[in-house]
Design a protein around this motif. Structure first.
Motif, mmCIF file in Angstrom:
data_model
loop_
_atom_site.group_PDB
_atom_site.id
_atom_site.type_symbol
_atom_site.label_atom_id
_atom_site.label_comp_id
_atom_site.label_asym_id
_atom_site.label_seq_id
_atom_site.Cartn_x
_atom_site.Cartn_y
_atom_site.Cartn_z
ATOM 1 N N LYS A 345 0.822 -1.213 0.000
ATOM 2 C CA LYS A 345 0.000 0.000 0.000
ATOM 3 C C LYS A 345 0.860 1.268 0.000
ATOM 4 O O LYS A 345 0.335 2.372 0.105
ATOM 5 N N GLY A 346 2.159 1.072 -0.062
ATOM 6 C CA GLY A 346 3.049 2.229 -0.071
ATOM 7 C C GLY A 346 3.279 2.823 1.305
ATOM 8 O O GLY A 346 3.648 3.977 1.451
ATOM 9 N N LYS A 347 3.017 2.023 2.360
ATOM 10 C CA LYS A 347 3.297 2.498 3.718
ATOM 11 C C LYS A 347 4.635 1.939 4.170
ATOM 12 O O LYS A 347 5.169 1.002 3.578
ATOM 13 N N LEU A 348 5.167 2.507 5.239
ATOM 14 C CA LEU A 348 6.367 1.934 5.835
ATOM 15 C C LEU A 348 6.051 0.528 6.334
ATOM 16 O O LEU A 348 4.943 0.267 6.792
ATOM 17 N N ARG A 349 7.040 -0.349 6.262
ATOM 18 C CA ARG A 349 6.811 -1.718 6.739
ATOM 19 C C ARG A 349 6.462 -1.710 8.226
ATOM 20 O O ARG A 349 5.664 -2.505 8.700
ATOM 21 N N ASP A 371 -1.626 3.387 12.700
ATOM 22 C CA ASP A 371 -1.629 3.841 11.314
ATOM 23 C C ASP A 371 -1.933 2.660 10.395
ATOM 24 O O ASP A 371 -1.360 2.501 9.343
ATOM 25 N N GLY A 372 -2.839 1.843 10.847
ATOM 26 C CA GLY A 372 -3.196 0.626 10.111
ATOM 27 C C GLY A 372 -4.255 0.867 9.063
ATOM 28 O O GLY A 372 -4.337 1.946 8.496
ATOM 29 N N LYS A 448 -10.179 5.440 6.399
ATOM 30 C CA LYS A 448 -9.946 4.155 5.754
ATOM 31 C C LYS A 448 -8.571 4.141 5.105
ATOM 32 O O LYS A 448 -8.229 5.050 4.351
ATOM 33 N N GLY A 449 -7.805 3.143 5.413
ATOM 34 C CA GLY A 449 -6.488 3.010 4.819
ATOM 35 C C GLY A 449 -5.383 3.728 5.584
ATOM 36 O O GLY A 449 -4.213 3.420 5.422
ATOM 37 N N ALA A 450 -5.765 4.687 6.424
ATOM 38 C CA ALA A 450 -4.725 5.489 7.077
ATOM 39 C C ALA A 450 -4.606 5.220 8.574
ATOM 40 O O ALA A 450 -3.599 5.547 9.192
#
Lengths: 596, 165
Positions: A345-349, A371-372, A448-450
Motif C-alpha cells: 500500500k506504499g506504507k512503511l513496513r 496507522d493501520g 480508511k487506509g490510514a
C-alpha cells in the motif's frame, strides 16, 4: 529470617518489585530497538541492581539469585565485554517473566515452585561462562550475600525503610487488590509544585528516589478517603455558613468567609491531588505486551507513549487497564497490517501504535491510535443494515462518527464475521460499557487506509463531578454533565408516539422520550404547578443509543461531591450515588446509562 | 432479656401511636430531629428514604409503617432514632422520644403468649415502670427474613463484611 518477618516485608516488597519489573520490561523493549544504547543499559543495570538488593535484604533467595546473574549480564553488556546476540533479549525477557512469577508466589504465599537454575545457566552461557557448569559454580557470590560494598548502604537503608513501612516514592505499579498497593506517596507540601503530580516515570525511578527519599510515605488509602470525605463535609458546611452570612450581612463575617472559602478550595484541590497518580503506572505495563503480541502476529510495530506523567484519579487507574488492553490488542491485531501488506500500500513496513494521555477542559483524554488499515464506514453501514440496526435511509445520512459508533453495539460486536470486514468490533461493546461505567466516553475517529484513533474521555476525578441539577416534580436530582449533549425546551406538539412509546423528533432524528417523573414515580399531585411551566428535554447520547429525558426545570450546573449509596439503599437501581447540597439535603445522582 | 434478670439497663423510650417502646441505650447512636428525607425511587418499600447524617448518607425507616400503626402527619415532635440494626446504621422515624429509663431485670416480663404472633418477633418483652408499659424492641429482628436477607446482602455487597452470618 522467620516467617512473620517475611510477611511484614511482603507488603512493601511485592508492589515495589512489580514496579521495578514493569520498568525493566519497558527498558528491555527499548533496548531491543537499539542494542547498543548505553544509557538504557545503565538504567537497566541500576534497576536490576536495586531489585536484587531489595530481594537480598528481605531474604527472597531465588529472586536474588536470578537478578544477580542478570545483573552480571547487564554489566558485561554495559562495559562492552559481551555483545547482545539475537537470543540474549529472549532469555532476559524470560527471566523477567520468571521473576514476575516469583513475585506472584510471594504475594499469594504460594510455595515457591519456580525454578531459576535453568535460567541462571542460560544467562551464564550468554556471557561466555561455561553453560554446562553447575550454576552454583558460575556464581561468584552467595545468593543471599550482601550487595557490592558501595551499594551496601543503600541496601541497608532500604531495609530500614521497609521496617518503618516508609518508603521512597516510586511504588505505584501495584495490584488493585492489595490494600497498600493502591496508595500513593503522600506529597510533602513543598514538593507539590516542583514536579508534576510528584511522580517520575517509573523508568527513572532509581534516580528520582535518591532525591525524594524522605518526601514520600506509604499510607493506607482508606485514610485518604476519610480526609477526602471530611473535606467534602467542610465544603458543605462552608456553603451553609455562606447562606447564614448572606442573611445577616456582617462585613467582618463576609470577609472572613471569603478567606475561608479560598482555603477550603485550596484544601480540596490538595486533597484531590493525593488521589492522583500518574498514568505511567498503567502505561508501563504495555510496551512488553505490545512487543510480545506484535511478535506473535509477525507484525513490525513501533510503540510510542506520550503524556505518561499525566495524573488521574487512583480509582480510575484500576478501571482503565482493561479497556486499554482491548484497544491496544485491537490496534495490533486488526489495525496494523502485516509488513508485506503495508509495503504494497506504499506504507512503511513498520506500523505505529501510539498510546497517549493529555488533559483537556476538565477531562483526561487517553488515546490509542494506529496507522493501520482503518475502519471502512461503507462496510460497517452495510453490516449494520443487514443486522437490522439501522435502515438504509438512516445509513445514507449517517455521519462517519455515528457509523463508527455502531461497532460498539453488542449486536454488531457479536456478529461472527465482523473482524473480516471492519477489523474491529471484537469486544468493543465491552470496552464501551467499561468506559461508561466510570462516566467516561469513547470517541472513534478513523480514515480508511490510514488508521484509527480511539479516544477515552475520562473525568478528572471520580470524587467530585460536574452535574446538572434538575427538578422533577417536587424532587431534585443530579445528572452528570458529561452524559448530556443538549438541553432543549419541550414543545408539547413535537411529541409523537410510536407503538405507544413517546418519541420526539430532534435534529431530524427520532429519539425516544423518557418521562423522568413517571420513571421515578414522583408525586405528581404535589407539583401540579410545575405543569404550567415549560418542561425541558435533556438529550443523551450513548453511542448509537440516544434518548430525551423530560424534566420540569434545571437548576444549573454544580460541582458535587459523590457519595456512594451503601447498605439497604444500595439496591436501588438507576443511581450512581448521592450528594449533599449546601442546605444539607441529600440529592440522588442519576446513572443515565441505566435509564436509556 | 431473660439472662438479665437482675441487671439494670437503660432504655431509650419513644412513642409510636399510643404505645411506648424501649431500646437499650447501647444500641442507639443518637437521636435527631427530622431532617428533609430524600425518597429513593426503587428502594424496598420499608425504606422511606435517605438522610444526611453529618456527611454520611443513611437509610431511614418509618417505624409506624413498619409496625402497621397507620400514617400520621409529621410534627416537630417526630424524631429519628439513629441505631445500629443488622450491622448497619439506620434511622428510625418515631412519633417522639420521651425519656431514658432505668429498668431492672425483674421489671421485665415476656410478651404474653396470646399476643405473640410471627409479626411480633421483634418484641422481646414488656417493662412495667410505674403505670407505664414499655415494649422492648429487639432491633435485630425488626426486619422480616426476606428483608434481612436483603440487608445482609446489601451490607455484604457494600464491603461491610458479613457481620450477620
Amino acid at each position: 529470617m522467620d516467617e512473620s518477618d517475611l510477611s511484614q516485608f511482603k507488603e512493601v516488597f511485592v508492589p515495589e518489585a512489580r514496579e521495578y519489573l514493569a520498568a525493566l520490561n519497558t527498558a528491555l523493549v527499548e533496548l531491543e530497538k537499539n542494542l547498543a544504547n548505553k544509557d538504557v543499559l545503565s538504567d537497566i543495570f541500576r534497576v536490576a541492581h536495586t531489585l536484587k538488593g531489595m530481594a537480598a535484604t528481605m531474604g527472597f533467595d531465588k529472586i536474588t539469585h536470578l537478578t544477580h546473574k542478570m545483573e552480571d549480564v547487564f554489566d558485561k553488556l554495559r562495559k562492552g565485554e559481551a555483545s547482545a546476540k539475537g537470543d540474549t533479549l529472549d532469555v532476559l525477557f524470560e527471566c523477567l517473566d520468571a521473576l514476575s512469577k516469583l513475585v506472584d508466589e510471594i504475594d499469594t504465599g504460594a510455595e515457591a515452585k519456580s525454578d531459576v537454575e535453568r535460567l541462571v545457566a542460560r544467562l551464564a552461557a550468554l556471557i561466555g561462562e561455561e553453560g554446562p557448569a553447575a550454576p552454583a559454580a558460575a556464581e561468584p557470590e552467595e545468593p543471599g550475600a550482601p550487595p557490592a560494598p558501595e551499594e551496601q548502604a543503600a541496601g541497608e537503608e532500604r531495609a530500614e525503610q521497609a521496617d518503618a513501612a516508609v518508603q521512597a516514592g516510586q511504588d505505584e505499579s501495584a495490584s488493585p487488590d492489595d490494600n497498600l498497593a493502591g496508595s500513593r506517596p503522600f506529597e510533602a507540601p513543598g514538593g507539590a509544585g516542583a514536579k508534576q503530580d510528584g511522580i517520575a516515570p517509573a523508568a527513572a525511578a532509581p534516580e528520582a528516589e535518591k532525591k525524594t527519599k524522605t518526601t514520600h510515605v506509604r499510607i493506607n488509602t482508606s485514610y485518604l478517603d476519610v480526609v477526602m470525605n471530611l473535606v467534602g463535609e467542610l465544603v458543605i458546611s462552608k456553603s451553609q455558613l455562606e447562606q447564614i452570612s448572606g442573611r445577616h450581612k456582617i462585613d467582618e463575617l463576609t470577609e472572613t468567609l471569603q478567606e475561608f472559602d479560598r482555603i477550603a478550595i485550596d484544601l480540596q484541590e490538595a486533597v484531590l491531588k493525593t488521589r492522583m497518580v500518574s498514568v505511567s503506572q498503567v502505561f508501563d505495563r504495555y510496551p512488553r505486551m505490545v512487543r510480545d503480541l506484535a511478535r506473535k502476529l509477525e507484525k513490525d510495530i513501533e510503540f510510542e507513549i506520550y503524556g505518561a506523567d499525566i495524573g488521574i484519579d487512583r480509582l480510575l487507574l484500576d478501571e482503565i487497564n482493561e479497556p486499554l488492553v482491548h484497544l491496544l490488542r485491537n490496534a495490533i491485531d486488526h489495525g496494523v497490517e502485516l509488513p508485506a501488506a503495508r509495503e504494497k500500500k506504499g506504507k512503511l513496513r513498520k506500523g505505529k501504535v501510539t498510546l497517549g494521555a493529555r488533559r483537556e477542559r476538565g477531562f483526561i483524554l487517553i488515546e490509542v491510535s494506529d496507522d493501520g488499515k482503518g475502519l471502512d464506514p461503507v462496510l460497517i453501514q452495510k453490516k449494520a443494515v443487514s443486522l437490522g440496526m439501522i435502515t438504509e435511509e438512516q445509513a445514507r445520512t449517517m455521519s462517519n462518527e455515528d457509523t463508527f459508533g455502531l461497532i460498539c453495539d453488542s449486536r454488531f460486536s457479536t456478529a461472527e464475521t465482523i473482524t473480516d470486514i471492519s477489523g474491529r468490533g471484537v469486544g468493543m461493546d465491552a470496552v464501551k460499557t467499561m468506559i461508561e461505567s466510570f462516566n467516561g466516553r469513547l470517541a472513534i475517529r478513523s480514515q480508511k487506509g490510514a488508521g484509527s484513533s480511539f479516544v477515552l474521555h475520562l473525568p478528572l476525578s471520580l470524587a467530585i463531578i460536574s452535574a446538572l441539577m434538575v427538578r422533577v416534580k417536587n424532587e431534585i436530582y443530579a445528572i452528570p454533565l458529561n452524559n448530556i449533549t443538549e438541553i432543549v425546551p419541550l414543545s408539547p406538539d413535537s411529541v409523537k408516539s410510536i407503538g405507544g412509546n413517546e418519541v420526539v423528533v430532534f435534529r431530524d432524528r427520532v429519539i425516544p422520550l423518557i418521562r423522568l417523573d413517571k420513571k421515578l414515580g414522583a408525586n405528581t399531585r404535589a407539583a401540579a404547578r410545575a405543569e404550567s411551566g415549560t418542561q425541558y428535554v435533556l438529550v443523551f447520547e450513548s453511542g448509537t443509543k440516544s434518548a430525551g429525558m423530560v424534566v420540569d426545570n434545571f437548576l444549573g450546573r454544580k460541582e458535587i461531591v459523590v457519595k456512594t449509596l451503601t447498605g439497604i439503599v444500595k439496591r436501588a437501581r438507576g443511581f450512581s450515588g448521592a450528594t449533599i447540597l449546601g442546605d444539607g439535603s441529600v440529592v440522588l445522582i442519576l446513572d443515565i446509562s441505566l435509564w436509556i | 432479656m431473660a439472662e438479665n434478670k437482675t441487671n439494670i439497663q437503660q432504655l431509650v423510650v419513644f412513642s409510636l401511636s399510643s404505645e411506648e417502646y424501649g431500646v437499650p441505650i447501647t444500641q442507639i447512636q443518637e437521636i435527631i430531629r427530622l431532617p428533609e428525607i430524600t425518597r429513593v425511587p426503587g428502594a424496598s418499600g420499608f425504606i422511606e428514604g435517605v438522610i444526611n447524617l453529618r456527611g454520611r448518607i443513611i437509610p431511614v425507616i418509618d417505624l409506624r409503617g413498619r409496625f402497621g400503626l397507620g400514617r400520621k402527619e409529621r410534627t416537630d415532635k417526630n424524631r429519628i432514632v439513629v441505631a445500629d440494626a443488622v450491622g448497619q446504621t439506620v434511622g428510625l422515624v418515631v412519633d417522639g422520644v420521651s425519656e431514658v429509663l432505668q429498668v431492672s431485670g425483674e421489671q421485665i416480663d415476656p410478651i404474653p403468649p396470646s399476643l405473640a404472633s410471627i409479626d411480633s418477633e421483634y418484641l422481646s418483652g414488656v417493662a412495667k415502670v410505674g403505670k407505664l408499659l414499655v415494649i422492648l424492641l429487639n432491633l435485630g429482628k425488626i426486619f422480616n427474613d426476606p428483608e434481612k436477607a436483603e440487608l445482609a446482602d446489601a451490607a455484604g455487597a457494600a464491603g461491610g463484611g458479613d457481620r450477620e452470618k
